[in-house]
Design a protein around this motif. Structure first.
Motif, PDB file in Angstrom:
ATOM      1  N   MET A  39      33.362  33.816  41.711  1.00  0.00           N
ATOM      2  CA  MET A  39      34.811  33.848  41.486  1.00  0.00           C
ATOM      3  C   MET A  39      35.356  35.264  41.670  1.00  0.00           C
ATOM      4  SD  MET A  39      35.907  30.787  40.716  1.00  0.00           S
ATOM      5  CE  MET A  39      37.394  30.992  39.812  1.00  0.00           C
ATOM      6  N   PHE A  40      34.635  36.230  41.146  1.00  0.00           N
ATOM      7  CA  PHE A  40      35.054  37.622  41.253  1.00  0.00           C
ATOM      8  C   PHE A  40      35.144  38.060  42.713  1.00  0.00           C
ATOM      9  CE2 PHE A  40      33.718  42.047  41.751  1.00  0.00           C
ATOM     10  CZ  PHE A  40      34.774  42.681  41.120  1.00  0.00           C
ATOM     11  N   VAL A  41      34.133  37.744  43.492  1.00  0.00           N
ATOM     12  CA  VAL A  41      34.113  38.155  44.898  1.00  0.00           C
ATOM     13  C   VAL A  41      35.298  37.558  45.646  1.00  0.00           C
ATOM     14  CG1 VAL A  41      32.860  37.880  47.080  1.00  0.00           C
ATOM     15  CG2 VAL A  41      31.645  38.648  45.043  1.00  0.00           C
ATOM     16  N   VAL A  42      35.541  36.261  45.451  1.00  0.00           N
ATOM     17  CA  VAL A  42      36.653  35.607  46.144  1.00  0.00           C
ATOM     18  C   VAL A  42      37.979  36.270  45.784  1.00  0.00           C
ATOM     19  CG1 VAL A  42      37.991  33.472  46.312  1.00  0.00           C
ATOM     20  CG2 VAL A  42      35.497  33.386  46.409  1.00  0.00           C
ATOM     21  N   LEU A  43      38.230  36.428  44.500  1.00  0.00           N
ATOM     22  CA  LEU A  43      39.537  36.939  44.079  1.00  0.00           C
ATOM     23  C   LEU A  43      39.722  38.422  44.400  1.00  0.00           C
ATOM     24  CD1 LEU A  43      39.946  34.892  40.802  1.00  0.00           C
ATOM     25  CD2 LEU A  43      41.042  34.511  43.012  1.00  0.00           C
ATOM     26  N   PHE A  45      38.080  40.200  46.759  1.00  0.00           N
ATOM     27  CA  PHE A  45      38.104  40.388  48.208  1.00  0.00           C
ATOM     28  C   PHE A  45      39.483  40.070  48.776  1.00  0.00           C
ATOM     29  CE2 PHE A  45      37.941  38.767  52.513  1.00  0.00           C
ATOM     30  CZ  PHE A  45      37.293  39.791  53.173  1.00  0.00           C
ATOM     31  N   TRP A  46      40.033  38.899  48.434  1.00  0.00           N
ATOM     32  CA  TRP A  46      41.310  38.510  49.036  1.00  0.00           C
ATOM     33  C   TRP A  46      42.481  39.324  48.507  1.00  0.00           C
ATOM     34  CZ3 TRP A  46      41.299  36.748  53.563  1.00  0.00           C
ATOM     35  CH2 TRP A  46      40.264  35.941  54.003  1.00  0.00           C
ATOM     36  N   THR A  47      42.370  39.829  47.287  1.00  0.00           N
ATOM     37  CA  THR A  47      43.417  40.719  46.762  1.00  0.00           C
ATOM     38  C   THR A  47      43.438  42.021  47.557  1.00  0.00           C
ATOM     39  OG1 THR A  47      43.208  39.772  44.545  1.00  0.00           O
ATOM     40  CG2 THR A  47      44.220  41.959  44.714  1.00  0.00           C
ATOM     41  N   ILE A  48      42.269  42.616  47.740  1.00  0.00           N
ATOM     42  CA  ILE A  48      42.198  43.872  48.501  1.00  0.00           C
ATOM     43  C   ILE A  48      42.521  43.623  49.970  1.00  0.00           C
ATOM     44  CG2 ILE A  48      40.690  45.760  49.226  1.00  0.00           C
ATOM     45  CD1 ILE A  48      39.207  45.378  46.536  1.00  0.00           C
ATOM     46  N   LEU A  55      40.165  48.260  54.006  1.00  0.00           N
ATOM     47  CA  LEU A  55      39.419  48.751  52.845  1.00  0.00           C
ATOM     48  C   LEU A  55      38.179  47.919  52.539  1.00  0.00           C
ATOM     49  CD1 LEU A  55      42.383  49.635  50.467  1.00  0.00           C
ATOM     50  CD2 LEU A  55      40.970  51.217  51.802  1.00  0.00           C
ATOM     51  N   VAL A  56      38.159  46.642  52.953  1.00  0.00           N
ATOM     52  CA  VAL A  56      37.017  45.787  52.631  1.00  0.00           C
ATOM     53  C   VAL A  56      36.409  45.083  53.839  1.00  0.00           C
ATOM     54  CG1 VAL A  56      37.544  45.324  50.209  1.00  0.00           C
ATOM     55  CG2 VAL A  56      38.573  43.908  51.988  1.00  0.00           C
ATOM     56  N   TYR A  57      37.192  44.876  54.880  1.00  0.00           N
ATOM     57  CA  TYR A  57      36.721  44.098  56.024  1.00  0.00           C
ATOM     58  C   TYR A  57      37.448  44.585  57.267  1.00  0.00           C
ATOM     59  CZ  TYR A  57      34.749  39.792  58.048  1.00  0.00           C
ATOM     60  OH  TYR A  57      34.026  38.882  58.767  1.00  0.00           O
ATOM     61  N   THR A  75      35.936  32.600  51.012  1.00  0.00           N
ATOM     62  CA  THR A  75      36.922  31.582  50.636  1.00  0.00           C
ATOM     63  C   THR A  75      36.251  30.310  50.153  1.00  0.00           C
ATOM     64  OG1 THR A  75      38.420  32.426  52.333  1.00  0.00           O
ATOM     65  CG2 THR A  75      38.927  30.267  51.416  1.00  0.00           C
ATOM     66  N   PHE A  76      35.355  29.778  50.958  1.00  0.00           N
ATOM     67  CA  PHE A  76      34.745  28.485  50.674  1.00  0.00           C
ATOM     68  C   PHE A  76      33.963  28.475  49.369  1.00  0.00           C
ATOM     69  CE2 PHE A  76      31.569  25.058  51.614  1.00  0.00           C
ATOM     70  CZ  PHE A  76      32.479  24.015  51.577  1.00  0.00           C
ATOM     71  N   VAL A  77      33.563  29.641  48.904  1.00  0.00           N
ATOM     72  CA  VAL A  77      32.821  29.765  47.656  1.00  0.00           C
ATOM     73  C   VAL A  77      33.641  29.205  46.488  1.00  0.00           C
ATOM     74  CG1 VAL A  77      31.830  31.447  46.055  1.00  0.00           C
ATOM     75  CG2 VAL A  77      31.559  31.765  48.516  1.00  0.00           C
ATOM     76  N   LEU A  78      34.931  29.462  46.480  1.00  0.00           N
ATOM     77  CA  LEU A  78      35.783  29.044  45.358  1.00  0.00           C
ATOM     78  C   LEU A  78      35.792  27.528  45.152  1.00  0.00           C
ATOM     79  CD1 LEU A  78      37.833  29.986  43.150  1.00  0.00           C
ATOM     80  CD2 LEU A  78      39.593  29.621  44.861  1.00  0.00           C
TER      81      LEU A  78
END
Length: 161
Positions: A39-43, A45-48, A55-57, A75-78
């Motif tokens: 959950m942390f990675v999804v939120l 990553f997409w916020t940044i 900055l991330v990709y 994305t699909f992880v969520l």
């Protein structure tokens, strides 16, 4: 991937699944690592990414990794994690043990600092914009967010099941 591999093995075994070591490992892996970190990675990553994708990709990555791979990782992880909460009950460990395990993972993740010190390149370009105190604050914020996601997962699991 480790969690879903264990979950598949657990589903294939015969007998009472909830009492096996494999089932307990699967529940621990999901509750303490897969759900909160996923959950942390999804939120994050997409916020940044929405703020400044470089900055991330960085856009240069698009030549190597098509957009569908980015969505598979970020994305699909969520929906998969939320689906797991809905279709399978998990036994959550005591909060103090779970937070200790999360702390160990958080400390292990600081390995990315060693990568920077060895190679001179940050794994995520964002990290190069922080001072030492800023990095400490950023990592503290990240661990706080992961802890909150653990608590959210525990709450969701108990509400659904």
């Amino acid at each position: 991937m480790s969690f879903f591999g264990l979950a598949a093995l657990n589903d294939l075994q015969a007998g009472k699944k909830s009492e096996t070591t494999l089932s307990r490992c699967k529940d621990l892996l999901f509750s303490v690592f897969a759900f909160p970190v996923g959950m942390f990675v999804v939120l994050l990553f997409w916020t940044i990414f929405a703020y400044d994708r470089e900055l991330v990709y960085p856009a240069t990555i698009d030549t190597f990794f098509p957009p569908w791979i980015n969505h598979a990782m970020h994305t699909f992880v969520l929906p998969v994690l939320l689906g797991e909460v809905l279709v399978q009950p998990h036994i959550y460990p005591q909060t103090k043990h779970a937070l200790a395990a999360l702390g160990v993972v958080g400390l292990a993740y600081l390995f990315i600092i060693w990568v920077f010190l060895s190679v001179g390149i940050w794994v995520y370009p964002l990290l190069g914009h922080f001072s030492t105190a800023g990095l400490a604050g950023f990592f503290f914020f990240n661990m706080s967010a992961v802890t909150l996601f653990y608590l959210l997962g525990d709450k969701l699991n108990s509400r659904v099941w």
